[in-house]
Design an enzyme around this catalytic site. Sequence first.
Site, PDB file in Angstrom:
ATOM      1  N   ARG A 148      52.554  41.768  43.721  1.00 34.43           N
ATOM      2  CA  ARG A 148      52.069  41.303  42.434  1.00 34.43           C
ATOM      3  C   ARG A 148      53.288  41.070  41.544  1.00 34.43           C
ATOM      4  O   ARG A 148      54.338  41.698  41.735  1.00 34.43           O
ATOM      5  CB  ARG A 148      51.161  42.346  41.777  1.00 34.43           C
ATOM      6  CG  ARG A 148      49.926  42.713  42.583  1.00 34.43           C
ATOM      7  CD  ARG A 148      49.138  43.805  41.862  1.00 34.43           C
ATOM      8  NE  ARG A 148      47.897  44.159  42.565  1.00 34.43           N
ATOM      9  CZ  ARG A 148      47.766  45.159  43.415  1.00 34.43           C
ATOM     10  NH1 ARG A 148      48.811  45.923  43.691  1.00 34.43           N
ATOM     11  NH2 ARG A 148      46.607  45.411  43.995  1.00 34.43           N
ATOM     12  N   LYS A 172      48.842  49.221  41.372  1.00 37.96           N
ATOM     13  CA  LYS A 172      47.837  49.576  40.370  1.00 37.96           C
ATOM     14  C   LYS A 172      47.469  51.059  40.485  1.00 37.96           C
ATOM     15  O   LYS A 172      47.383  51.597  41.586  1.00 37.96           O
ATOM     16  CB  LYS A 172      46.581  48.720  40.565  1.00 37.96           C
ATOM     17  CG  LYS A 172      46.777  47.259  40.156  1.00 37.96           C
ATOM     18  CD  LYS A 172      45.470  46.494  40.278  1.00 37.96           C
ATOM     19  CE  LYS A 172      45.634  45.063  39.795  1.00 37.96           C
ATOM     20  NZ  LYS A 172      44.365  44.293  39.928  1.00 37.96           N
ATOM     21  N   HIS A 244      51.372  34.754  41.676  1.00 36.04           N
ATOM     22  CA  HIS A 244      50.346  35.277  42.578  1.00 36.04           C
ATOM     23  C   HIS A 244      50.154  34.389  43.801  1.00 36.04           C
ATOM     24  O   HIS A 244      49.634  34.851  44.825  1.00 36.04           O
ATOM     25  CB  HIS A 244      49.017  35.419  41.817  1.00 36.04           C
ATOM     26  CG  HIS A 244      48.293  36.694  42.125  1.00 36.04           C
ATOM     27  ND1 HIS A 244      48.810  37.941  41.827  1.00 36.04           N
ATOM     28  CD2 HIS A 244      47.105  36.926  42.728  1.00 36.04           C
ATOM     29  CE1 HIS A 244      47.957  38.873  42.215  1.00 36.04           C
ATOM     30  NE2 HIS A 244      46.924  38.295  42.770  1.00 36.04           N
ATOM     31  N   ARG A 247      51.721  35.863  46.789  1.00 37.30           N
ATOM     32  CA  ARG A 247      50.913  36.960  47.337  1.00 37.30           C
ATOM     33  C   ARG A 247      49.764  36.394  48.168  1.00 37.30           C
ATOM     34  O   ARG A 247      49.489  36.864  49.276  1.00 37.30           O
ATOM     35  CB  ARG A 247      50.387  37.808  46.180  1.00 37.30           C
ATOM     36  CG  ARG A 247      49.556  39.027  46.574  1.00 37.30           C
ATOM     37  CD  ARG A 247      49.353  39.888  45.336  1.00 37.30           C
ATOM     38  NE  ARG A 247      48.276  40.853  45.454  1.00 37.30           N
ATOM     39  CZ  ARG A 247      48.397  42.065  45.976  1.00 37.30           C
ATOM     40  NH1 ARG A 247      49.562  42.455  46.481  1.00 37.30           N
ATOM     41  NH2 ARG A 247      47.369  42.901  46.016  1.00 37.30           N
ATOM     42  N   HIS A 270      45.094  46.819  48.326  1.00 43.11           N
ATOM     43  CA  HIS A 270      43.706  46.661  47.891  1.00 43.11           C
ATOM     44  C   HIS A 270      42.939  47.962  48.121  1.00 43.11           C
ATOM     45  O   HIS A 270      43.036  48.562  49.189  1.00 43.11           O
ATOM     46  CB  HIS A 270      43.012  45.539  48.671  1.00 43.11           C
ATOM     47  CG  HIS A 270      43.436  44.171  48.252  1.00 43.11           C
ATOM     48  ND1 HIS A 270      43.259  43.050  49.036  1.00 43.11           N
ATOM     49  CD2 HIS A 270      44.028  43.722  47.107  1.00 43.11           C
ATOM     50  CE1 HIS A 270      43.723  41.980  48.411  1.00 43.11           C
ATOM     51  NE2 HIS A 270      44.194  42.377  47.243  1.00 43.11           N
ATOM     52  N   TYR A 279      40.616  36.415  52.129  1.00 49.64           N
ATOM     53  CA  TYR A 279      41.582  35.640  52.909  1.00 49.64           C
ATOM     54  C   TYR A 279      41.000  35.149  54.230  1.00 49.64           C
ATOM     55  O   TYR A 279      41.487  34.179  54.792  1.00 49.64           O
ATOM     56  CB  TYR A 279      42.871  36.454  53.104  1.00 49.64           C
ATOM     57  CG  TYR A 279      43.537  36.693  51.784  1.00 49.64           C
ATOM     58  CD1 TYR A 279      44.189  35.654  51.118  1.00 49.64           C
ATOM     59  CD2 TYR A 279      43.456  37.928  51.151  1.00 49.64           C
ATOM     60  CE1 TYR A 279      44.753  35.856  49.870  1.00 49.64           C
ATOM     61  CE2 TYR A 279      44.021  38.136  49.904  1.00 49.64           C
ATOM     62  CZ  TYR A 279      44.661  37.090  49.269  1.00 49.64           C
ATOM     63  OH  TYR A 279      45.207  37.274  48.030  1.00 49.64           O
TER      64      TYR A 279
END
Length: 298
Positions: A148, A172, A244, A247, A270, A279
Amino acid sequence: MWESSINRFRIHLKIERSLSPNTIEAYERDVKTLTQYLTANGLAIAPQDVTLKHLQACTEWIASLGMTGTSQARIISGMKAFFRFLLLQGLIPADPSQLLESPKASRKLPDFLTYEEIELLIGQIDLSKAEGHRNKAIIETMYSCGLRVSEAVNLKISQLYLEDGFVRVTGKGDKERLIPIGTSAIKNITLYNDTTRRHMIIKKGHEDILFLNRRGSKLSRVMIFLLIKDLAAKARISKSISPHTFRHSFATHLVEGGADLVAVQEMLGHESITTTEIYTHLNREYLRDMLQQYHPGF
């Protein structure tokens, strides 16, 4: 005036709202995005002089950089919180953000770049400039590790294990993960460190940050957006490109190559496998487009 207002806002978030340091930093970053827009457009105005038109123009600006609807909405939310605070403190006569609208959520699958397009974009970097090796190292690292933009600007030298071929990334929720890093990214990080970074005067507190601006401070997210937008224009790539995108490209290329979805989930950081599954949809969309374009009987 901006600095004192942001300092007051930071104290309010910490003392009165008891928010975490990362959340406070995110709010502060959102407000600084507005100040970056004003500076970039030669608008030397104080917070009390900001109007709805200024904020609308700022949101159009960040959208033009390629930020996702989610990122735009978060920045708008941060700006709204800032101006609500100033109004409650009696520091501004009215809240200019009250009628500011967030972008509608989009269900469009994200664009990604082919390997050839990434090479073309990287080829636009001017390595004769002081920041050239840094910029190449940034893009190589983002694509190699699927980072990110916030993870890239916060990447620390102490998180690099280049001899072992890994980087430790703080994502995150302060969750850490180990990600393999490719030889090209390792080479360009080493080159940047040896040719540029080691000769810089580094601002106190930023000694461990890998990617620095000319003043020896951590780069902003907006600077990365501007860099990539400029390179895409030079490469004449018409896709909607942002940090992004690298990514998305990292994940798409792994899935296309047959990588295990759980492994991709772990590398991307994730929390849920359903987020990573986009994806597989992206891969199917790509295959369908290829069939429609090249298969005579489709």
